[in-house]
Design a protein around this motif. Structure first.
Motif, PDB file in Angstrom:
ATOM      1  N   VAL A 170       0.860  -1.188   0.000  1.00 26.01           N
ATOM      2  CA  VAL A 170       0.000   0.000   0.000  1.00 26.01           C
ATOM      3  C   VAL A 170       0.891   1.231   0.000  1.00 26.01           C
ATOM      4  O   VAL A 170       1.826   1.338   0.798  1.00 26.01           O
ATOM      5  CB  VAL A 170      -0.930   0.011   1.225  1.00 26.01           C
ATOM      6  N   GLU A 171       0.604   2.169  -0.891  1.00 23.43           N
ATOM      7  CA  GLU A 171       1.422   3.380  -0.989  1.00 23.43           C
ATOM      8  C   GLU A 171       0.623   4.569  -0.451  1.00 23.43           C
ATOM      9  O   GLU A 171      -0.429   4.909  -0.985  1.00 23.43           O
ATOM     10  CB  GLU A 171       1.837   3.622  -2.438  1.00 23.43           C
ATOM     11  N   LYS A 172       1.142   5.210   0.595  1.00 25.18           N
ATOM     12  CA  LYS A 172       0.448   6.335   1.235  1.00 25.18           C
ATOM     13  C   LYS A 172       1.281   7.600   1.107  1.00 25.18           C
ATOM     14  O   LYS A 172       2.461   7.611   1.465  1.00 25.18           O
ATOM     15  CB  LYS A 172       0.227   6.059   2.728  1.00 25.18           C
ATOM     16  N   HIS A 173       0.652   8.670   0.627  1.00 28.51           N
ATOM     17  CA  HIS A 173       1.335   9.957   0.495  1.00 28.51           C
ATOM     18  C   HIS A 173       0.539  11.054   1.200  1.00 28.51           C
ATOM     19  O   HIS A 173      -0.692  11.086   1.131  1.00 28.51           O
ATOM     20  CB  HIS A 173       1.494  10.338  -0.974  1.00 28.51           C
ATOM     21  N   TYR A 174       1.265  11.956   1.854  1.00 29.01           N
ATOM     22  CA  TYR A 174       0.675  13.085   2.561  1.00 29.01           C
ATOM     23  C   TYR A 174       1.312  14.377   2.054  1.00 29.01           C
ATOM     24  O   TYR A 174       2.478  14.382   1.635  1.00 29.01           O
ATOM     25  CB  TYR A 174       0.931  12.985   4.072  1.00 29.01           C
ATOM     26  N   LEU A 175       0.562  15.470   2.120  1.00 24.65           N
ATOM     27  CA  LEU A 175       1.116  16.804   1.905  1.00 24.65           C
ATOM     28  C   LEU A 175       1.278  17.448   3.271  1.00 24.65           C
ATOM     29  O   LEU A 175       0.339  17.456   4.080  1.00 24.65           O
ATOM     30  CB  LEU A 175       0.206  17.646   1.020  1.00 24.65           C
ATOM     31  N   VAL A 176       2.467  17.997   3.530  1.00 24.87           N
ATOM     32  CA  VAL A 176       2.751  18.552   4.846  1.00 24.87           C
ATOM     33  C   VAL A 176       3.577  19.826   4.686  1.00 24.87           C
ATOM     34  O   VAL A 176       4.522  19.878   3.904  1.00 24.87           O
ATOM     35  CB  VAL A 176       3.484  17.505   5.722  1.00 24.87           C
ATOM     36  N   ILE A 223       9.661   8.858   3.834  1.00 22.11           N
ATOM     37  CA  ILE A 223      10.399   9.441   2.710  1.00 22.11           C
ATOM     38  C   ILE A 223       9.790  10.807   2.419  1.00 22.11           C
ATOM     39  O   ILE A 223       8.584  10.930   2.194  1.00 22.11           O
ATOM     40  CB  ILE A 223      10.312   8.560   1.453  1.00 22.11           C
ATOM     41  N   PHE A 224      10.626  11.837   2.407  1.00 21.00           N
ATOM     42  CA  PHE A 224      10.157  13.195   2.184  1.00 21.00           C
ATOM     43  C   PHE A 224      10.740  13.749   0.889  1.00 21.00           C
ATOM     44  O   PHE A 224      11.941  13.641   0.635  1.00 21.00           O
ATOM     45  CB  PHE A 224      10.552  14.092   3.356  1.00 21.00           C
ATOM     46  N   LYS A 225       9.867  14.361   0.085  1.00 25.53           N
ATOM     47  CA  LYS A 225      10.290  15.006  -1.166  1.00 25.53           C
ATOM     48  C   LYS A 225       9.824  16.456  -1.138  1.00 25.53           C
ATOM     49  O   LYS A 225       8.689  16.735  -0.745  1.00 25.53           O
ATOM     50  CB  LYS A 225       9.681  14.296  -2.381  1.00 25.53           C
ATOM     51  N   LEU A 226      10.701  17.344  -1.578  1.00 26.21           N
ATOM     52  CA  LEU A 226      10.352  18.765  -1.613  1.00 26.21           C
ATOM     53  C   LEU A 226       9.402  19.043  -2.767  1.00 26.21           C
ATOM     54  O   LEU A 226       9.672  18.703  -3.915  1.00 26.21           O
ATOM     55  CB  LEU A 226      11.614  19.606  -1.765  1.00 26.21           C
ATOM     56  N   ASP A 227       8.262  19.679  -2.460  1.00 21.79           N
ATOM     57  CA  ASP A 227       7.289  20.055  -3.477  1.00 21.79           C
ATOM     58  C   ASP A 227       7.449  21.532  -3.860  1.00 21.79           C
ATOM     59  O   ASP A 227       7.496  21.890  -5.031  1.00 21.79           O
ATOM     60  CB  ASP A 227       5.871  19.773  -2.962  1.00 21.79           C
ATOM     61  N   LYS A 228       7.546  22.391  -2.818  1.00 22.87           N
ATOM     62  CA  LYS A 228       7.660  23.826  -3.061  1.00 22.87           C
ATOM     63  C   LYS A 228       8.128  24.498  -1.779  1.00 22.87           C
ATOM     64  O   LYS A 228       7.918  23.958  -0.680  1.00 22.87           O
ATOM     65  CB  LYS A 228       6.302  24.394  -3.499  1.00 22.87           C
ATOM     66  N   LEU A 235       6.814  22.968   1.569  1.00 21.17           N
ATOM     67  CA  LEU A 235       5.748  22.004   1.357  1.00 21.17           C
ATOM     68  C   LEU A 235       6.382  20.694   0.896  1.00 21.17           C
ATOM     69  O   LEU A 235       7.110  20.655  -0.094  1.00 21.17           O
ATOM     70  CB  LEU A 235       4.760  22.509   0.295  1.00 21.17           C
ATOM     71  N   LEU A 236       6.092  19.613   1.628  1.00 22.70           N
ATOM     72  CA  LEU A 236       6.696  18.316   1.350  1.00 22.70           C
ATOM     73  C   LEU A 236       5.650  17.284   0.984  1.00 22.70           C
ATOM     74  O   LEU A 236       4.501  17.342   1.437  1.00 22.70           O
ATOM     75  CB  LEU A 236       7.461  17.805   2.578  1.00 22.70           C
ATOM     76  N   ASP A 237       6.058  16.326   0.154  1.00 19.21           N
ATOM     77  CA  ASP A 237       5.296  15.098  -0.057  1.00 19.21           C
ATOM     78  C   ASP A 237       5.918  14.069   0.881  1.00 19.21           C
ATOM     79  O   ASP A 237       7.123  13.801   0.808  1.00 19.21           O
ATOM     80  CB  ASP A 237       5.417  14.620  -1.510  1.00 19.21           C
TER      81      ASP A 237
END
Length: 326
Positions: A170-176, A223-228, A235-237
């Protein structure tokens, strides 16, 4: 003042996996004497998957716990409200068929009733759909977290979805949104977590090396990825490989990027300023900026891979719009 719970059945989620049954009950019934809860276990009134267990039994993901009626001491000012049509909440349905239900959970609503909470998402949906013979949460979201919430309408669907969670399918993603200027395009955080209860009865989580002596470490991978980014805000994914309680919140706070609006692990002074100050003339931030925006599963019946998505809630989007104008 006393209230009496009805016989309930609760399906064990990730945050209860490998937890002793006595600790599981202590957390849910903090005002009930422990010796009474032990008596309920010894007498067989508390059962797991229809079987008697002892107090040292460790719960497993997907176990069904039968909880008998329990007398709960409550404050005089607290009145548990009955669920009626007059206080039904209208949830936004993102996906539904005979096996699964996916809703867009609003911030501020707990996924299930508990201490000082009359009813949560699951109680609301069961009351609104009395003809449904089965409905259980597949996973949980914190009370202040909004976004994609998955439920099972069949027992076999619940079992299959829990298998997918255990096996990392299961793949779960959040915006934070966090305080601080994020530097890395992608960053893995693998820090074990501990759960404990404070002297005041508040549930907390800490990095294992800083945890309460009586707690038990649980592996956790984010796992954190930079969105903006905007100045000192980023803002991270956030993708979680494990679904531990408060995982994203604790991981980010520990590495120096507290979530905006987080009242447990965040920067309280920054939160206070954001709740008062208008950002870009658009909106204040009065709650935690954490949104479950996507969930990928393999459908438990059809076997088809499906992507469930929730757009950023309006209050959080307004805050982002304000940052864009700075």
């Amino acid at each position: 003042m006393q209230s009496i719970t009805l016989i309930t059945k609760e399906c064990v989620q990730e945050d209860g996996n490998d937890q002793r049954i006595d600790n599981f009950l202590f957390k849910r019934f903090r005002t009930v004497p422990k010796n009474h809860l032990y008596q309920l276990i010894r007498s067989g009134q508390v059962r797991v998957n229809g079987k008697r267990i002892n107090a040292s039994y460790r719960l497993q993901l997907g176990d069904m716990v039968r909880i008998p009626p329990v007398k709960i001491e409550t404050k005089d000012a607290f009145n548990r409200t009955a669920i009626t049509r007059a206080n039904f909440f209208s949830f936004t349905t993102l996906y539904e068929d005979d096996a699964v239900l996916v809703i867009d959970k609003p911030s501020g609503m707990a996924v299930h009733g508990g201490s000082n909470i009359s009813f949560g998402v699951i109680e609301q949906l069961r009351a609104q759909n009395p003809s449904w013979k089965f409905l259980e949460l597949v996973h949980r979201l914190d009370r202040e977290t909004s976004g994609v919430l998955l439920l099972a309408k069949k027992r076999n669907a619940l079992v299959e979805l829990h298998r997918q969670i255990r096996e990392g399918l299961v793949e779960k993603h959040y915006l934070v949104l966090v305080k601080g200027k994020w530097q890395n395009a992608k960053q893995h955080v693998k820090l074990a977590l501990d759960k404990y209860v404070t002297a005041s009865g508040e549930r907390r989580v800490a990095i294992a090396s800083n945890a309460h002596p009586s707690s038990k470490p649980m592996s956790a991978h984010s796992i954190f990825k930079l969105d903006k980014s905007w100045g000192d805000f980023s803002l991270l994914d956030a993708e979680i490989k494990t679904g531990r309680t408060h995982q994203i919140r604790v991981h980010l706070a520990y590495i120096g990027f507290p979530i905006l609006g987080d009242d447990k692990y965040g920067n309280f002074e920054v939160n206070k300023q954001l709740a008062k100050a208008e950002i870009g003339g658009r909106s204040k931030l009065t709650r935690m900026f954490l949104h479950a925006h996507s969930l990928q599963i393999t459908h438990p019946v059809s076997g088809q891979r499906i992507n469930l998505h929730s757009p950023l809630s309006s209050d959080l989007q307004k805050f982002i719009d304000g940052l864009d104008k700075l």
